[in-house]
Design an enzyme around this catalytic site. Structure first.
Site, PDB file in Angstrom:
ATOM      1  N   SER A  35       0.823  -1.221   0.000  1.00  0.00           N
ATOM      2  CA  SER A  35       0.000   0.000   0.000  1.00  0.00           C
ATOM      3  C   SER A  35       0.858   1.273   0.000  1.00  0.00           C
ATOM      4  O   SER A  35       1.824   1.393   0.752  1.00  0.00           O
ATOM      5  CB  SER A  35      -0.914   0.014   1.229  1.00  0.00           C
ATOM      6  OG  SER A  35      -1.599   1.251   1.275  1.00  0.00           O
ATOM      7  N   LYS A  86     -13.705  -3.819   1.798  1.00  0.00           N
ATOM      8  CA  LYS A  86     -14.610  -2.672   1.663  1.00  0.00           C
ATOM      9  C   LYS A  86     -16.083  -3.049   1.891  1.00  0.00           C
ATOM     10  O   LYS A  86     -16.843  -2.285   2.487  1.00  0.00           O
ATOM     11  CB  LYS A  86     -14.449  -2.035   0.281  1.00  0.00           C
ATOM     12  CG  LYS A  86     -13.088  -1.378   0.102  1.00  0.00           C
ATOM     13  CD  LYS A  86     -12.971  -0.684  -1.239  1.00  0.00           C
ATOM     14  CE  LYS A  86     -11.553  -0.221  -1.480  1.00  0.00           C
ATOM     15  NZ  LYS A  86     -11.370   0.476  -2.748  1.00  0.00           N
ATOM     16  N   ASN A 107     -14.582   2.620   2.343  1.00  0.00           N
ATOM     17  CA  ASN A 107     -13.113   2.641   2.263  1.00  0.00           C
ATOM     18  C   ASN A 107     -12.504   3.570   3.301  1.00  0.00           C
ATOM     19  O   ASN A 107     -11.287   3.619   3.434  1.00  0.00           O
ATOM     20  CB  ASN A 107     -12.621   3.015   0.847  1.00  0.00           C
ATOM     21  CG  ASN A 107     -12.722   4.510   0.587  1.00  0.00           C
ATOM     22  OD1 ASN A 107     -13.548   5.200   1.179  1.00  0.00           O
ATOM     23  ND2 ASN A 107     -11.891   5.012  -0.306  1.00  0.00           N
ATOM     24  N   ASP A 123     -14.029   6.574  -2.987  1.00  0.00           N
ATOM     25  CA  ASP A 123     -13.464   6.113  -4.267  1.00  0.00           C
ATOM     26  C   ASP A 123     -14.083   6.838  -5.465  1.00  0.00           C
ATOM     27  O   ASP A 123     -13.369   7.242  -6.393  1.00  0.00           O
ATOM     28  CB  ASP A 123     -13.689   4.604  -4.449  1.00  0.00           C
ATOM     29  CG  ASP A 123     -12.715   3.775  -3.629  1.00  0.00           C
ATOM     30  OD1 ASP A 123     -11.656   4.304  -3.249  1.00  0.00           O
ATOM     31  OD2 ASP A 123     -13.021   2.595  -3.370  1.00  0.00           O
ATOM     32  N   GLY A 150     -16.398  -5.369 -11.139  1.00  0.00           N
ATOM     33  CA  GLY A 150     -16.041  -5.813  -9.788  1.00  0.00           C
ATOM     34  C   GLY A 150     -16.213  -4.629  -8.847  1.00  0.00           C
ATOM     35  O   GLY A 150     -16.981  -3.701  -9.139  1.00  0.00           O
ATOM     36  N   ALA A 152     -14.296  -2.061  -8.086  1.00  0.00           N
ATOM     37  CA  ALA A 152     -13.947  -0.749  -8.622  1.00  0.00           C
ATOM     38  C   ALA A 152     -14.935  -0.324  -9.717  1.00  0.00           C
ATOM     39  O   ALA A 152     -15.456   0.801  -9.703  1.00  0.00           O
ATOM     40  CB  ALA A 152     -12.523  -0.765  -9.176  1.00  0.00           C
ATOM     41  N   THR A 174     -18.046 -11.384 -17.317  1.00  0.00           N
ATOM     42  CA  THR A 174     -19.194 -12.158 -16.820  1.00  0.00           C
ATOM     43  C   THR A 174     -20.400 -11.231 -16.882  1.00  0.00           C
ATOM     44  O   THR A 174     -20.574 -10.354 -16.029  1.00  0.00           O
ATOM     45  CB  THR A 174     -18.936 -12.605 -15.362  1.00  0.00           C
ATOM     46  OG1 THR A 174     -17.619 -13.158 -15.292  1.00  0.00           O
ATOM     47  CG2 THR A 174     -19.966 -13.598 -14.883  1.00  0.00           C
ATOM     48  N   GLY A 274      -4.141   5.235 -12.700  1.00  0.00           N
ATOM     49  CA  GLY A 274      -4.967   5.308 -11.491  1.00  0.00           C
ATOM     50  C   GLY A 274      -4.356   6.021 -10.301  1.00  0.00           C
ATOM     51  O   GLY A 274      -4.997   6.076  -9.243  1.00  0.00           O
TER      52      GLY A 274
HETATM   53  P1  NDP Z   1     -12.420  -7.293  -8.581  1.00  0.00           P
HETATM   54  O1  NDP Z   1     -11.668  -8.553  -8.338  1.00  0.00           O
HETATM   55  O2  NDP Z   1     -13.600  -6.955  -7.742  1.00  0.00           O
HETATM   56  O3  NDP Z   1     -12.917  -7.264 -10.129  1.00  0.00           O
HETATM   57  C1  NDP Z   1     -12.055  -7.651 -11.165  1.00  0.00           C
HETATM   58  C2  NDP Z   1     -12.679  -7.269 -12.497  1.00  0.00           C
HETATM   59  O4  NDP Z   1     -11.742  -7.601 -13.524  1.00  0.00           O
HETATM   60  C3  NDP Z   1     -13.960  -8.012 -12.813  1.00  0.00           C
HETATM   61  O5  NDP Z   1     -14.811  -7.150 -13.529  1.00  0.00           O
HETATM   62  C4  NDP Z   1     -13.458  -9.163 -13.707  1.00  0.00           C
HETATM   63  O6  NDP Z   1     -14.447  -9.683 -14.573  1.00  0.00           O
HETATM   64  C5  NDP Z   1     -12.410  -8.430 -14.499  1.00  0.00           C
HETATM   65  N1  NDP Z   1     -11.451  -9.344 -15.118  1.00  0.00           N
HETATM   66  C6  NDP Z   1     -10.523 -10.101 -14.488  1.00  0.00           C
HETATM   67  N2  NDP Z   1      -9.829 -10.817 -15.408  1.00  0.00           N
HETATM   68  C7  NDP Z   1     -10.338 -10.493 -16.636  1.00  0.00           C
HETATM   69  C8  NDP Z   1     -10.040 -10.895 -17.970  1.00  0.00           C
HETATM   70  N3  NDP Z   1      -9.067 -11.754 -18.219  1.00  0.00           N
HETATM   71  N4  NDP Z   1     -10.749 -10.342 -18.971  1.00  0.00           N
HETATM   72  C9  NDP Z   1     -11.724  -9.445 -18.735  1.00  0.00           C
HETATM   73  N5  NDP Z   1     -12.068  -9.029 -17.475  1.00  0.00           N
HETATM   74  C10 NDP Z   1     -11.376  -9.545 -16.439  1.00  0.00           C
HETATM   75  O7  NDP Z   1     -11.303  -6.149  -8.507  1.00  0.00           O
HETATM   76  P2  NDP Z   1     -11.535  -4.580  -8.235  1.00  0.00           P
HETATM   77  O8  NDP Z   1     -12.762  -4.154  -8.950  1.00  0.00           O
HETATM   78  O9  NDP Z   1     -11.401  -4.271  -6.803  1.00  0.00           O
HETATM   79  O10 NDP Z   1     -10.236  -3.954  -8.938  1.00  0.00           O
HETATM   80  C11 NDP Z   1     -10.197  -3.808 -10.353  1.00  0.00           C
HETATM   81  C12 NDP Z   1      -9.052  -2.898 -10.739  1.00  0.00           C
HETATM   82  O11 NDP Z   1      -9.208  -1.604 -10.181  1.00  0.00           O
HETATM   83  C13 NDP Z   1      -7.703  -3.409 -10.243  1.00  0.00           C
HETATM   84  O12 NDP Z   1      -6.804  -3.375 -11.321  1.00  0.00           O
HETATM   85  C14 NDP Z   1      -7.284  -2.422  -9.176  1.00  0.00           C
HETATM   86  O13 NDP Z   1      -5.878  -2.247  -9.210  1.00  0.00           O
HETATM   87  C15 NDP Z   1      -7.992  -1.154  -9.617  1.00  0.00           C
HETATM   88  N6  NDP Z   1      -8.282  -0.247  -8.500  1.00  0.00           N
HETATM   89  C16 NDP Z   1      -7.675   0.981  -8.485  1.00  0.00           C
HETATM   90  C17 NDP Z   1      -7.936   1.877  -7.475  1.00  0.00           C
HETATM   91  C18 NDP Z   1      -7.259   3.213  -7.481  1.00  0.00           C
HETATM   92  O14 NDP Z   1      -7.365   3.960  -6.488  1.00  0.00           O
HETATM   93  N7  NDP Z   1      -6.603   3.586  -8.553  1.00  0.00           N
HETATM   94  C19 NDP Z   1      -8.864   1.564  -6.377  1.00  0.00           C
HETATM   95  C20 NDP Z   1      -9.468   0.247  -6.499  1.00  0.00           C
HETATM   96  C21 NDP Z   1      -9.159  -0.612  -7.518  1.00  0.00           C
HETATM   97  P3  NDP Z   1     -15.382 -10.920 -14.120  1.00  0.00           P
HETATM   98  O15 NDP Z   1     -16.494 -10.320 -13.333  1.00  0.00           O
HETATM   99  O16 NDP Z   1     -15.808 -11.526 -15.385  1.00  0.00           O
HETATM  100  O17 NDP Z   1     -14.516 -11.836 -13.277  1.00  0.00           O
END
Ligand code: NDP
Length: 310
Positions: A35, A86, A107, A123, A150, A152, A174, A274
């Site tokens: 972090s 979260k 958060n 966020d 997901g 974010a 998905t 980000g």
């Molecule tokens: P989650 O695990 O909740 O969600 C992951 C997402 O990525 C889902 O929508 C998933 O789709 C998708 N995904 C994963 N693999 C693939 C693939 N091969 N092809 C297409 N889609 C894919 O994670 P978060 O939402 O918490 O985090 C997502 C991103 O946001 C991360 O990269 C994180 O670093 C970034 N983030 C940045 C922040 C910032 O302050 N800058 C704060 C929070 C997050 P599916 O539903 O189909 O599995």
């Protein structure tokens, strides 16, 4: 303070070892060692002239309720939580600000004078400020496509809907998750009316041809998936889909330039990573805790140095 460069990761049972003096704050995650929040939150407190500790606290998912009890006992004034806490933190606070209710997660936690815990979610606000700062535009004036539903992606979609952006296209591998998110937005928009929202929000499948067709009518493309975090990840989208007219925002900040951002920049698009979102969600947390405007310049300098070193 002596602890201002404390890079140690504390476990809950070790919090008794923290020195006395100053406000106590921290970030809870699992894992949490990566972090960057301590670096820029400490700089923020220091710039405000407030003596405070801000430490990394490793909390496994099953230990979150116990962690909250210990943080209260140890007189923590507030904390951030990152993955995977979260959503669970939402149920562990005594009251929730509208931001937490709308985004369905917490958060930022602030302990009030009467000891009650209030949960916030900064966020979405952090993302809005980051877009404004990176591209000198307002989300409400844009046609937005968000890849990922997901934690974010959900938060950003809610924020974009609350802003009543011109168009909102949600794409997730998905598709059921994108549909659930659409339902959530509909429910939310019953109390936050958005004229024509039925036509303005669209869910599309993760199909490159379909995404390509839509991108011609999009101003801001956002990656809220985890694709791009690892160097070996395949490209999120074929480079040929990326148009020079796009603003491309990747929520990933490590690496600083994902393949998506590299390809988009090559295509002539404007791009940002980000880090801005991370900075501004943290700045909003600091304002909640201190009641003061966050010293974002000092925080940004500290964050950029920490990110360059990591
Ligand atoms: P989650 O695990 O909740 O969600 C992951 C997402 O990525 C889902 O929508 C998933 O789709 C998708 N995904 C994963 N693999 C693939 C693939 N091969 N092809 C297409 N889609 C894919 O994670 P978060 O939402 O918490 O985090 C997502 C991103 O946001 C991360 O990269 C994180 O670093 C970034 N983030 C940045 C922040 C910032 O302050 N800058 C704060 C929070 C997050 P599916 O539903 O189909 O599995």
């Amino acid at each position: 303070m002596g602890e201002s460069h404390d890079e140690r990761v504390y476990e809950i049972k070790e919090l008794g070892e923290l020195p006395d003096g100053g406000g106590r704050y921290g970030v809870l995650g699992w894992p949490v060692s990566h972090s960057l929040s301590p670096a820029f939150q400490r700089a923020g407190f220091a710039a405000l002239g407030i003596a405070a500790q801000y430490v990394k606290i490793a909390v496994p998912p099953e230990g979150l309720a116990e962690a909250v009890a210990v943080l209260k006992e140890r007189q923590f004034s507030g904390w951030n939580c990152t993955l995977p806490h979260k959503v669970a933190m939402y149920d562990l606070v005594d009251e929730r600000a509208p931001s937490a209710e709308r985004l369905g997660g917490v958060n930022t936690v602030a302990r009030k004078e009467d000891g009650r815990l209030c949960g916030f979610n900064t966020d979405g606000e952090g993302w809005l400020v980051a877009i404004r700062e990176s591209f000198q535009v307002e989300v409400r004036d844009l046609r937005v496509m968000i890849l990922g539903a997901g934690g974010a992606g959900r938060g950003l979609a809610v924020q974009a809907a609350l802003e009543k952006c011109r168009r909102l296209v949600l794409v997730n591998r998905t598709i059921e998750k994108a549909r659930e998110l659409h339902e959530h937005l509909r429910t939310l928009l019953r109390t936050e009316p958005w004229e024509g929202s039925d036509q303005r929000i669209e869910i599309i499948p993760w199909d490159e041809d379909r995404i390509g067709q839509e991108l011609g009518g999009i101003d801001l493309l956002v990656n809220a998936t985890s694709v791009g975090l690892r160097p070996a990840d395949s490209p999120l989208l074929p480079a040929s889909l990326l148009l020079p007219s796009l603003l491309v925002y990747d929520t990933i900040y490590r690496p600083a330039r994902t393949r998506l951002l590299q390809d988009a920049a090559k295509a002539g698009a404007r791009v940002a990573n980000g880090l801005g979102m991370l900075l501004h969600q943290g700045a909003a947390s600091l304002s909640i805790w201190t009641g003061r405007e966050a010293p974002t310049d000092a925080m940004r300098t500290a964050l950029n140095s920490a990110a360059a070193l990591s």
